[in-house]
Design a protein around this motif. Structure first.
Motif, PDB file in Angstrom:
ATOM      1  N   MET A 173      51.433  12.435  72.896  1.00  0.00           N
ATOM      2  CA  MET A 173      50.932  13.710  72.450  1.00  0.00           C
ATOM      3  C   MET A 173      52.065  14.715  72.508  1.00  0.00           C
ATOM      4  SD  MET A 173      47.865  16.027  74.104  1.00  0.00           S
ATOM      5  CE  MET A 173      46.787  14.655  74.217  1.00  0.00           C
ATOM      6  N   ALA A 174      52.343  15.392  71.425  1.00  0.00           N
ATOM      7  CA  ALA A 174      53.399  16.385  71.378  1.00  0.00           C
ATOM      8  C   ALA A 174      52.997  17.591  72.220  1.00  0.00           C
ATOM      9  CB  ALA A 174      53.652  16.811  69.940  1.00  0.00           C
ATOM     10  N   LEU A 175      53.984  18.259  72.811  1.00  0.00           N
ATOM     11  CA  LEU A 175      53.712  19.379  73.699  1.00  0.00           C
ATOM     12  C   LEU A 175      52.895  20.458  73.002  1.00  0.00           C
ATOM     13  CD1 LEU A 175      54.169  20.496  76.502  1.00  0.00           C
ATOM     14  CD2 LEU A 175      56.252  21.561  75.692  1.00  0.00           C
ATOM     15  N   GLY A 176      53.188  20.748  71.741  1.00  0.00           N
ATOM     16  CA  GLY A 176      52.462  21.781  71.015  1.00  0.00           C
ATOM     17  C   GLY A 176      51.012  21.440  70.766  1.00  0.00           C
ATOM     18  N   LYS A 177      50.642  20.169  70.853  1.00  0.00           N
ATOM     19  CA  LYS A 177      49.270  19.736  70.592  1.00  0.00           C
ATOM     20  C   LYS A 177      48.422  19.647  71.854  1.00  0.00           C
ATOM     21  CE  LYS A 177      50.058  18.032  66.224  1.00  0.00           C
ATOM     22  NZ  LYS A 177      49.512  18.686  65.103  1.00  0.00           N
ATOM     23  N   GLN A 178      49.018  19.824  73.016  1.00  0.00           N
ATOM     24  CA  GLN A 178      48.267  19.710  74.263  1.00  0.00           C
ATOM     25  C   GLN A 178      47.315  20.894  74.427  1.00  0.00           C
ATOM     26  OE1 GLN A 178      51.413  19.204  77.202  1.00  0.00           O
ATOM     27  NE2 GLN A 178      50.671  17.136  77.537  1.00  0.00           N
ATOM     28  N   ALA A 179      46.197  20.625  75.064  1.00  0.00           N
ATOM     29  CA  ALA A 179      45.249  21.693  75.368  1.00  0.00           C
ATOM     30  C   ALA A 179      45.904  22.691  76.313  1.00  0.00           C
ATOM     31  CB  ALA A 179      44.008  21.100  76.011  1.00  0.00           C
ATOM     32  N   LYS A 180      45.614  23.950  76.121  1.00  0.00           N
ATOM     33  CA  LYS A 180      46.169  24.974  76.997  1.00  0.00           C
ATOM     34  C   LYS A 180      45.474  24.936  78.346  1.00  0.00           C
ATOM     35  CE  LYS A 180      47.844  28.061  73.476  1.00  0.00           C
ATOM     36  NZ  LYS A 180      47.827  29.390  72.885  1.00  0.00           N
ATOM     37  N   THR A 181      46.225  25.301  79.381  1.00  0.00           N
ATOM     38  CA  THR A 181      45.639  25.403  80.714  1.00  0.00           C
ATOM     39  C   THR A 181      44.928  26.748  80.841  1.00  0.00           C
ATOM     40  OG1 THR A 181      47.714  26.266  81.597  1.00  0.00           O
ATOM     41  CG2 THR A 181      47.346  23.895  81.797  1.00  0.00           C
ATOM     42  N   LEU A 182      44.086  26.862  81.846  1.00  0.00           N
ATOM     43  CA  LEU A 182      43.313  28.084  82.075  1.00  0.00           C
ATOM     44  C   LEU A 182      43.843  28.801  83.312  1.00  0.00           C
ATOM     45  CD1 LEU A 182      39.843  26.374  81.629  1.00  0.00           C
ATOM     46  CD2 LEU A 182      40.907  27.940  79.996  1.00  0.00           C
ATOM     47  N   ASN A 183      44.173  30.083  83.162  1.00  0.00           N
ATOM     48  CA  ASN A 183      44.604  30.839  84.333  1.00  0.00           C
ATOM     49  C   ASN A 183      43.372  31.258  85.144  1.00  0.00           C
ATOM     50  OD1 ASN A 183      43.568  33.344  83.312  1.00  0.00           O
ATOM     51  ND2 ASN A 183      45.446  33.626  82.113  1.00  0.00           N
ATOM     52  N   SER A 184      43.586  31.829  86.317  1.00  0.00           N
ATOM     53  CA  SER A 184      42.461  32.122  87.208  1.00  0.00           C
ATOM     54  C   SER A 184      41.487  33.123  86.601  1.00  0.00           C
ATOM     55  CB  SER A 184      42.955  32.599  88.577  1.00  0.00           C
ATOM     56  OG  SER A 184      43.771  33.726  88.438  1.00  0.00           O
ATOM     57  N   SER A 185      41.970  34.123  85.850  1.00  0.00           N
ATOM     58  CA  SER A 185      41.025  35.072  85.245  1.00  0.00           C
ATOM     59  C   SER A 185      40.216  34.426  84.134  1.00  0.00           C
ATOM     60  CB  SER A 185      41.699  36.343  84.750  1.00  0.00           C
ATOM     61  OG  SER A 185      42.973  36.159  84.302  1.00  0.00           O
ATOM     62  N   GLN A 186      40.808  33.496  83.399  1.00  0.00           N
ATOM     63  CA  GLN A 186      40.048  32.766  82.378  1.00  0.00           C
ATOM     64  C   GLN A 186      38.988  31.876  83.028  1.00  0.00           C
ATOM     65  OE1 GLN A 186      43.534  31.013  80.470  1.00  0.00           O
ATOM     66  NE2 GLN A 186      43.015  32.065  78.557  1.00  0.00           N
ATOM     67  N   GLN A 187      39.342  31.240  84.137  1.00  0.00           N
ATOM     68  CA  GLN A 187      38.378  30.398  84.848  1.00  0.00           C
ATOM     69  C   GLN A 187      37.175  31.221  85.297  1.00  0.00           C
ATOM     70  OE1 GLN A 187      40.435  28.207  88.003  1.00  0.00           O
ATOM     71  NE2 GLN A 187      42.230  28.078  86.692  1.00  0.00           N
ATOM     72  N   LYS A 188      37.431  32.398  85.872  1.00  0.00           N
ATOM     73  CA  LYS A 188      36.344  33.280  86.312  1.00  0.00           C
ATOM     74  C   LYS A 188      35.514  33.736  85.128  1.00  0.00           C
ATOM     75  CE  LYS A 188      38.859  34.945  90.330  1.00  0.00           C
ATOM     76  NZ  LYS A 188      39.681  36.018  90.872  1.00  0.00           N
ATOM     77  N   ALA A 189      36.177  34.044  84.016  1.00  0.00           N
ATOM     78  CA  ALA A 189      35.463  34.494  82.823  1.00  0.00           C
ATOM     79  C   ALA A 189      34.524  33.411  82.302  1.00  0.00           C
ATOM     80  CB  ALA A 189      36.458  34.909  81.739  1.00  0.00           C
ATOM     81  N   VAL A 190      34.990  32.167  82.306  1.00  0.00           N
ATOM     82  CA  VAL A 190      34.129  31.067  81.851  1.00  0.00           C
ATOM     83  C   VAL A 190      32.926  30.932  82.783  1.00  0.00           C
ATOM     84  CG1 VAL A 190      33.952  28.571  81.480  1.00  0.00           C
ATOM     85  CG2 VAL A 190      35.988  29.798  80.698  1.00  0.00           C
ATOM     86  N   LEU A 191      33.151  30.952  84.087  1.00  0.00           N
ATOM     87  CA  LEU A 191      32.050  30.824  85.046  1.00  0.00           C
ATOM     88  C   LEU A 191      31.034  31.956  84.873  1.00  0.00           C
ATOM     89  CD1 LEU A 191      34.035  29.617  88.169  1.00  0.00           C
ATOM     90  CD2 LEU A 191      32.331  28.298  86.881  1.00  0.00           C
ATOM     91  N   ASN A 192      31.512  33.171  84.615  1.00  0.00           N
ATOM     92  CA  ASN A 192      30.603  34.294  84.364  1.00  0.00           C
ATOM     93  C   ASN A 192      29.830  34.090  83.066  1.00  0.00           C
ATOM     94  OD1 ASN A 192      31.207  35.732  86.700  1.00  0.00           O
ATOM     95  ND2 ASN A 192      32.885  36.841  85.725  1.00  0.00           N
ATOM     96  N   TYR A 193      30.520  33.638  82.036  1.00  0.00           N
ATOM     97  CA  TYR A 193      29.875  33.391  80.745  1.00  0.00           C
ATOM     98  C   TYR A 193      28.780  32.330  80.874  1.00  0.00           C
ATOM     99  CZ  TYR A 193      29.242  31.402  76.088  1.00  0.00           C
ATOM    100  OH  TYR A 193      28.690  30.895  74.931  1.00  0.00           O
ATOM    101  N   LEU A 194      29.042  31.284  81.627  1.00  0.00           N
ATOM    102  CA  LEU A 194      28.090  30.179  81.753  1.00  0.00           C
ATOM    103  C   LEU A 194      26.785  30.605  82.412  1.00  0.00           C
ATOM    104  CD1 LEU A 194      30.465  27.223  82.683  1.00  0.00           C
ATOM    105  CD2 LEU A 194      29.498  27.809  80.441  1.00  0.00           C
ATOM    106  N   GLN A 195      26.810  31.674  83.201  1.00  0.00           N
ATOM    107  CA  GLN A 195      25.587  32.168  83.832  1.00  0.00           C
ATOM    108  C   GLN A 195      24.574  32.648  82.800  1.00  0.00           C
ATOM    109  OE1 GLN A 195      26.696  35.129  86.726  1.00  0.00           O
ATOM    110  NE2 GLN A 195      27.780  33.649  88.002  1.00  0.00           N
ATOM    111  N   SER A 196      25.056  33.010  81.600  1.00  0.00           N
ATOM    112  CA  SER A 196      24.158  33.530  80.565  1.00  0.00           C
ATOM    113  C   SER A 196      23.707  32.453  79.569  1.00  0.00           C
ATOM    114  CB  SER A 196      24.851  34.673  79.808  1.00  0.00           C
ATOM    115  OG  SER A 196      25.970  34.162  79.091  1.00  0.00           O
ATOM    116  N   THR A 197      24.086  31.194  79.811  1.00  0.00           N
ATOM    117  CA  THR A 197      23.712  30.119  78.889  1.00  0.00           C
ATOM    118  C   THR A 197      22.336  29.566  79.244  1.00  0.00           C
ATOM    119  OG1 THR A 197      24.850  28.443  80.238  1.00  0.00           O
ATOM    120  CG2 THR A 197      26.127  29.481  78.461  1.00  0.00           C
ATOM    121  N   ARG A 198      21.787  28.733  78.358  1.00  0.00           N
ATOM    122  CA  ARG A 198      20.436  28.188  78.559  1.00  0.00           C
ATOM    123  C   ARG A 198      20.330  27.252  79.760  1.00  0.00           C
ATOM    124  NH1 ARG A 198      17.170  26.919  73.125  1.00  0.00           N
ATOM    125  NH2 ARG A 198      16.343  25.285  74.442  1.00  0.00           N
TER     126      ARG A 198
END
Length: 195
Positions: A1-26
């Motif tokens: 897998m070429a470096l440009g095609k790899q999935a991006k990592t998540l920084n700590s604020s993105q991780q918190k944002a995802v966890l907050n977002y998931l609270q509003s899901t079904r």
């Protein structure tokens, strides 16, 4: 897998944002477990979809301190033991308590109709979450890359080595593990000053 095609990592604020977002899901508890299985255990989409309660419970039916991932649930023969992070353990306990009439062979992650979800369904879920949040370049593999990168950065603080990170990632070669690790420009700048 070429470096440009790899999935991006998540920084700590993105991780918190995802966890907050998931609270509003079904299905907030299930979705939190999906996310943490990727982020805190480094599981692939296939492994998340194939994980059963038997792999994470003790013989007495309690949540274990590790996942005993079978080869049939993993990529190739990359099954193994994955130790549970405390946040993931708490989320699994919560999901277990919400699930009724569970058998240990039942899948941990199920659809609203109680059927197991395919690996592609897990990939699609992650894709939808990251699209909703505007996280470009992130995919179902972002949590896994973040897990491996964070493990690599912290392993020496607990007396471990890159071989331990390889074992956590369940890669057959250290070279593959190294390809997953995101570089850190700030860390490179700081270490040069120590030389």
């Amino acid at each position: 897998m070429a470096l440009g095609k790899q999935a991006k990592t998540l920084n700590s604020s993105q991780q918190k944002a995802v966890l907050n977002y998931l609270q509003s899901t079904r299905s907030p508890v299930r979705n939190k477990v999906i996310f943490l299985l990727s982020l805190k255990a480094g599981l692939r989409a296939k492994e998340i979809s194939q994980l059963t309660w038997r792999m994470i419970t003790t013989s007495s039916g309690e949540i274990s301190d590790c996942i005993s991932l079978t080869n049939s649930a993993s990529k190739g023969s990359s099954g193994g033991v994955i130790w549970l992070n405390s946040d993931l353990s708490i989320a699994l306990h919560e999901l277990w308590s919400l699930s009724w009439q569970l058998e240990e062979n039942d899948y941990v992650i199920t659809s609203e109709r109680r059927g197991n979800m395919s690996a592609q369904a897990i990939v699609n879920i992650f894709s939808n979450w990251y699209k909703q949040m505007g996280f470009e370049g992130c995919s179902s593999h972002s949590g896994r890359r973040t897990f491996i990168t964070n493990a690599a950065r912290k392993i020496s603080t607990v007396g471990g080595s890159m071989r331990d990170v390889q074992m956590l990632a369940r890669h057959s070669s250290l070279l593959m593990t190294q390809r997953y690790i995101e570089s850190d420009v700030d860390a490179m700048k700081r270490v040069v000053q120590l030389i």
